[in-house]
Design a protein around this motif. Structure first.
Motif: not given
Length: 427
Positions: A43, A165, A167, A185, A189, A249-250, A326
């Motif tokens: 990512r 979001n 989630y 997250w 990932t 996401s993060w 997600f």
């Protein structure tokens, strides 16, 4: 040029990880391993080419951490000024860079040097350089440096964002995300061996503290380990405690990731130390090292297979689970594929397209790489006037209703549906 500059800041982060690893483990090969793990993080590697906010902050924050480690190796006023400039650069990128100040104060003062006044002078020099760089590099502060900085800092934990979001199968407002949003997250990932090794690193540091007590804090290696633990866990705990706004996401926490890969190497070093104590421990270590190495190679293979959509990588969940729980392509990167497909299958005339998005910006941004004559054929229209409907499944995990048209093309990444094009009935 913009994308090249973004990637350049990512390379700064890679170099910073290498430098910190080389100093902490006293081995350039282990520093190189940590840098390699950062590069082989799907990512982050993908977003290193286009994420001008979070990747840039990761790069300059890691650079500042490297200059901090360099300062504590040999404290001089030149190194103090350089580190102060790096702090200011990180704050200019994102105000959260101000947490570098307490990191700096603590790590410098932990050094049990006889000349405490010299350390305080260096800290003062560093902080002055940081303040000057912060103001110079942040035009918003020019009119009212202190007032505007305080206003920006107050806005830090509750940044206004009007969307939701998706989630764990539910939609959450930014102010109502669960405390585990960021950690989960990160888990789903990040390649699993990195997470396991980082947890091993945390356990290794904790065990050393328990055995040695507070005397351990005087050891150079323990000081750097403590810096890595604070770098990884401090921001995570701060975000949870302040109920800070997180979305997409993060990505707002990417800057803690270099600490994770460095702690992963720390875990590997600790495991190797255990292996030297017994033959059975050696066998277990070899097996674990082989499994981790094979999985890391597998991650590299997956990155090649996913290209250029490594930003849609999931580590340890199945494709149906990822689709159900997600959000997917929140960057809209897959829209380029959709545009090129529509241009290829309708070679003449205007292409009237509808995007179910707050705006059509993600689609428009992707058209900028097209030739002008191709770009002019794209028309953004309401659904009632559209020939095509295109979606990247950001806020719509379920199958679309027949009223959206006939699904004529899809794009999958490792079994996850990330783009669909629907043909509207002739009107």
């Amino acid at each position: 040029m913009r994308h090249l500059c973004i990637f350049g800041t990512f390379l700064l982060g890679v170099w910073g990880v290498y430098y910190i690893g080389r100093v902490r483990f006293r081995d350039w090969r282990l520093g190189l391993l940590a840098a390699l793990l950062l590069v082989l993080s799907p990512r982050l590697f993908a977003e290193a080419f286009f994420n001008g906010k979070d990747i840039m902050f990761l790069g300059v924050f890691t650079l500042a951490m490297a200059t901090l480690v360099r300062l504590t190796e040999r404290p001089t006023w030149q190194r103090a000024v350089l580190h102060g400039l790096a702090i200011g650069l990180a704050i200019d990128a994102r105000i959260l860079g101000s947490i570098l100040v307490p990191f700096t104060v603590v790590l410098v003062l932990l050094d049990d040097a006889p000349q405490r006044r010299h350390q305080l002078r260096l800290l003062g020099c560093c902080l002055v350089a940081a303040m000057v760089m912060t103001v110079v590099g942040w035009p918003y502060l020019w009119e009212n440096p202190l007032g505007h900085f305080v206003a920006a800092f107050r806005n830090l934990s509750h940044y206004p964002w009007s969307f939701t979001n998706f989630y764990l199968g539910h939609f959450h407002k930014v102010a109502d995300i669960p405390w585990h949003y960021g950690p989960v997250w990160i888990l789903v990932t990040t390649p699993l061996p990195y997470v396991v090794a980082a947890l091993g690193g945390l356990v290794t540091v904790a065990i050393h503290f328990i055995r040695r007590g507070w005397l351990a804090i005087q050891e150079r290696g323990v000081q750097l380990d403590s810096l890595l633990v604070g770098w990884l866990l401090g921001p995570l705990l701060l975000v949870i405690a302040l109920h800070s706004a997180l979305y997409d996401s993060w990505r707002h926490l990417y800057f803690v990731y270099p600490a994770l890969v460095l702690l992963a190497v720390r875990g590997a070093v600790g495991l190797a130390a255990i292996a030297r104590q017994s033959s059975s421990g050696r066998r277990v270590t070899i097996i674990l090292a082989l499994l981790a190495g094979l999985e890391t190679v597998h991650t590299a293979v997956r990155m090649v297979r996913l290209h250029p959509y490594q930003n849609l990588y999931f580590s340890c969940i199945s494709a149906p689970t990822a689709e159900r729980l997600f959000e997917r392509d929140y960057w809209g990167l897959t829209f380029r594929h959709g545009i090129e497909w529509m241009l290829q299958h309708q070679p003449t005339g205007p292409i009237r397209v509808y995007v179910r998005w707050p705006w059509y910006n993600p689609l428009y941004n992707n058209t900028l790489i097209l030739r002008p004559e191709q770009r002019q054929r794209i028309r953004y229209v309401p659904l009632a006037e559209a020939d095509y409907f295109i979606t990247a499944y950001r806020w719509h995990p379920q199958t679309y209703a027949d009223s959206m048209g006939t699904e004529i093309h899809t794009l999958h990444t490792e079994g996850i549906k990330v783009l669909s094009i629907f043909r509207q009935p002739s009107r």
